[in-house]
Design an enzyme around this catalytic site. Structure first.
Site, PDB file in Angstrom:
ATOM      1  N   ASP A   3     -16.559  -3.598 -22.043  1.00 53.10           N
ATOM      2  CA  ASP A   3     -15.732  -2.491 -21.750  1.00 53.10           C
ATOM      3  C   ASP A   3     -15.101  -1.494 -22.457  1.00 53.10           C
ATOM      4  OD1 ASP A   3     -15.073  -4.284 -19.483  1.00 53.10           O
ATOM      5  OD2 ASP A   3     -13.420  -5.570 -20.566  1.00 53.10           O
ATOM      6  N   HIS A   4     -15.508  -2.160 -24.346  1.00 51.82           N
ATOM      7  CA  HIS A   4     -15.141  -0.859 -25.180  1.00 51.82           C
ATOM      8  C   HIS A   4     -15.672  -0.133 -25.297  1.00 51.82           C
ATOM      9  CE1 HIS A   4     -11.298  -2.896 -24.873  1.00 51.82           C
ATOM     10  NE2 HIS A   4     -12.184  -4.268 -25.189  1.00 51.82           N
ATOM     11  N   GLU A  56     -14.361 -20.046 -17.447  1.00 51.71           N
ATOM     12  CA  GLU A  56     -15.022 -19.551 -18.858  1.00 51.71           C
ATOM     13  C   GLU A  56     -14.068 -20.604 -19.239  1.00 51.71           C
ATOM     14  OE1 GLU A  56     -16.744 -15.761 -19.066  1.00 51.71           O
ATOM     15  OE2 GLU A  56     -15.487 -15.856 -21.018  1.00 51.71           O
ATOM     16  N   HIS A  79     -14.942  -5.219 -17.237  1.00 51.03           N
ATOM     17  CA  HIS A  79     -13.548  -5.297 -16.597  1.00 51.03           C
ATOM     18  C   HIS A  79     -13.691  -4.686 -16.108  1.00 51.03           C
ATOM     19  CE1 HIS A  79      -9.499  -7.839 -16.994  1.00 51.03           C
ATOM     20  NE2 HIS A  79      -9.615  -6.964 -15.750  1.00 51.03           N
ATOM     21  N   ARG A 102     -10.065  -2.767 -14.427  1.00 50.19           N
ATOM     22  CA  ARG A 102      -9.294  -2.598 -14.586  1.00 50.19           C
ATOM     23  C   ARG A 102      -8.409  -2.210 -13.241  1.00 50.19           C
ATOM     24  NH1 ARG A 102      -6.993  -5.860 -19.644  1.00 50.19           N
ATOM     25  NH2 ARG A 102      -4.841  -5.462 -18.622  1.00 50.19           N
ATOM     26  N   GLY A 141     -17.400  -9.280 -26.052  1.00 53.99           N
ATOM     27  CA  GLY A 141     -17.534  -7.816 -26.411  1.00 53.99           C
ATOM     28  C   GLY A 141     -16.875  -7.307 -27.659  1.00 53.99           C
ATOM     29  N   THR A 146      -7.132  -9.266 -22.212  1.00 52.90           N
ATOM     30  CA  THR A 146      -6.155 -10.324 -21.282  1.00 52.90           C
ATOM     31  C   THR A 146      -6.107 -11.245 -22.430  1.00 52.90           C
ATOM     32  OG1 THR A 146      -8.480  -9.795 -20.036  1.00 52.90           O
ATOM     33  CG2 THR A 146      -7.192 -12.221 -19.484  1.00 52.90           C
ATOM     34  N   ASN A 183     -20.300  -7.781 -23.258  1.00 51.85           N
ATOM     35  CA  ASN A 183     -18.644  -7.070 -22.016  1.00 51.85           C
ATOM     36  C   ASN A 183     -18.420  -5.859 -23.156  1.00 51.85           C
ATOM     37  OD1 ASN A 183     -16.240  -5.912 -21.677  1.00 51.85           O
ATOM     38  ND2 ASN A 183     -15.830  -8.034 -21.395  1.00 51.85           N
ATOM     39  N   ARG A 217      -8.299   1.524 -16.966  1.00 55.40           N
ATOM     40  CA  ARG A 217      -7.782   1.886 -18.636  1.00 55.40           C
ATOM     41  C   ARG A 217      -9.269   2.480 -19.530  1.00 55.40           C
ATOM     42  NH1 ARG A 217      -5.073  -3.205 -21.660  1.00 55.40           N
ATOM     43  NH2 ARG A 217      -3.600  -2.628 -19.513  1.00 55.40           N
ATOM     44  N   HIS A 218     -10.914   1.018 -18.564  1.00 57.76           N
ATOM     45  CA  HIS A 218     -11.508   1.373 -19.739  1.00 57.76           C
ATOM     46  C   HIS A 218     -13.188   1.894 -18.604  1.00 57.76           C
ATOM     47  CE1 HIS A 218     -11.284  -2.538 -19.792  1.00 57.76           C
ATOM     48  NE2 HIS A 218     -10.873  -2.857 -20.772  1.00 57.76           N
ATOM     49  N   GLU A 256     -15.367  -8.746 -13.981  1.00 55.91           N
ATOM     50  CA  GLU A 256     -14.007  -9.251 -14.495  1.00 55.91           C
ATOM     51  C   GLU A 256     -12.962  -8.408 -13.494  1.00 55.91           C
ATOM     52  OE1 GLU A 256     -13.110  -9.499 -18.959  1.00 55.91           O
ATOM     53  OE2 GLU A 256     -14.718 -10.440 -19.106  1.00 55.91           O
ATOM     54  N   HIS A 273     -13.896 -14.636 -25.455  1.00 58.78           N
ATOM     55  CA  HIS A 273     -12.423 -13.566 -25.224  1.00 58.78           C
ATOM     56  C   HIS A 273     -12.169 -13.990 -27.006  1.00 58.78           C
ATOM     57  CE1 HIS A 273      -8.677 -11.677 -26.211  1.00 58.78           C
ATOM     58  NE2 HIS A 273      -9.608 -11.596 -24.064  1.00 58.78           N
TER      59      HIS A 273
HETATM   60  N1  PXP Z   1     -14.441 -13.072 -21.208  1.00 57.51           N
HETATM   61  C1  PXP Z   1     -12.981 -13.193 -20.755  1.00 57.51           C
HETATM   62  C2  PXP Z   1     -13.193 -13.232 -19.524  1.00 57.51           C
HETATM   63  C3  PXP Z   1     -11.875 -11.872 -21.234  1.00 57.51           C
HETATM   64  O1  PXP Z   1     -11.301 -10.932 -19.979  1.00 57.51           O
HETATM   65  C4  PXP Z   1     -13.183 -11.153 -21.759  1.00 57.51           C
HETATM   66  C5  PXP Z   1     -12.352  -9.804 -22.057  1.00 57.51           C
HETATM   67  O2  PXP Z   1     -12.991  -8.543 -21.589  1.00 57.51           O
HETATM   68  C6  PXP Z   1     -14.281 -11.684 -22.984  1.00 57.51           C
HETATM   69  C7  PXP Z   1     -14.801 -12.007 -22.305  1.00 57.51           C
HETATM   70  C8  PXP Z   1     -14.410 -10.976 -24.087  1.00 57.51           C
HETATM   71  O3  PXP Z   1     -13.497 -10.762 -25.203  1.00 57.51           O
HETATM   72  P1  PXP Z   1     -13.655 -10.539 -26.131  1.00 57.51           P
HETATM   73  O4  PXP Z   1     -14.092  -8.609 -25.989  1.00 57.51           O
HETATM   74  O5  PXP Z   1     -12.659 -10.478 -27.468  1.00 57.51           O
HETATM   75  O6  PXP Z   1     -15.577 -10.131 -27.046  1.00 57.51           O
END
Ligand code: PXP
Length: 251
Positions: free
Chosen positions: A12-13, A154, A46, A48, A215, A104, A10, A52-53, A73, A193
């Site tokens: 996103d960050h 998931e 993701h 959103r 992520g 999330t 992931n 935001r990202h 996502e 997650h």
């Molecule tokens: N799976 C889902 C459905 C998520 O929403 C996220 C966070 O965006 C992740 C996995 C990855 O989580 P993390 O960034 O905490 O590893």
């Protein structure tokens, strides 16, 4: 006999850090390509509602510039459905989304959301998108996911990742039981997650789980040792856990 557990990264960050200053550095597409070289099997992002990202342009570029399967996502909204149908990513994972949350915070309510989620899943499936529902490791939620017509679930590992002692053991057992139930229902089971180098092993050992999406921890680790090394280490921990689970099964 061997078992391969897919790793979705992931990104996103990477976009969170970029957006802290505006501009285009660091680039989540560059991170996706680096993750691919390090052994990732897919890229997760993701989009959103508040952007935001990850941005719309990021999704467009991830689709065009990265050959790995993209797992989008998305919240169950008309806007996101339109975007998903336009890009037709390999997969879409429907997640609950609240504007005020930092990330999330839990799984979807697939039971209460059935009437909203079933047509959305059907529209995505017709477009050739593999649909998954991000849910708590709960038998009733799995049954609801099946009745909605999602081929994949998931399981939310966030509670397990934060738990300690007896609660940790109980959370892990909940995930194991849910993964077995998913297999009985004919659903492909993923998990994600909050996973870290320390927490991934017991989850990766669960034979019914086919994919992990990770992520935040890896992007954080990349600050210290680089993304390549962080992804490779996660991959190795997953491979070791898979081998250990097969050893246990044949013993
Ligand atoms: N799976 C889902 C459905 C998520 O929403 C996220 C966070 O965006 C992740 C996995 C990855 O989580 P993390 O960034 O905490 O590893």
């Amino acid at each position: 006999m061997s078992r391969y557990l897919r790793l979705g990264i992931n990104v996103d960050h990477v976009a969170t850090i970029r957006n802290a200053r505006g501009g285009d550095h660091p680039d989540p597409v560059r991170a996706a390509l680096a993750a691919q070289r390090a052994g990732a099997d897919g890229i997760t992002a993701h989009l959103r509602e508040d952007r935001r990202h990850i941005s719309d342009t990021d999704i467009d570029r991830l689709r065009r510039e990265v050959s790995l399967p993209l797992n989008l996502e998305m919240a169950a909204t008309d806007e996101m459905l339109e975007i998903a149908l336009r890009h037709a990513p390999h997969a879409a994972c429907i997640v609950p989304e609240k504007r005020e949350e930092r990330t999330t915070e839990g799984g979807l309510d697939a039971i209460g959301g059935h009437d909203r989620l079933a047509p959305l899943a059907s529209a995505l499936r017709k477009r050739g998108v593999r649909v998954s529902l991000f849910i708590e490791p709960d038998i009733r939620q799995l049954d609801a996911a099946k009745s909605i017509g999602a081929p994949v679930v998931e399981l939310h590992t966030g509670t397990y990742c934060l738990a300690e002692g007896a609660t940790l053991a109980a959370e892990l057992e909940r995930i194991r039981t849910a993964a077995r139930h998913a297999e009985r229902l004919g659903l492909e089971c993923h998990a994600g997650h909050g996973l870290t180098f320390d927490s991934v092993g017991p989850i990766a050992e669960i034979a019914e789980i086919a994919e992990l999406n990770i992520g935040h921890f890896l992007i954080g680790e990349a600050i210290f040792g680089g993304l390549d090394s962080a992804v490779r280490r996660m991959r190795a921990l997953m491979d070791n856990a898979c081998a250990a689970s097969l050893g246990e099964r044949s013993a």
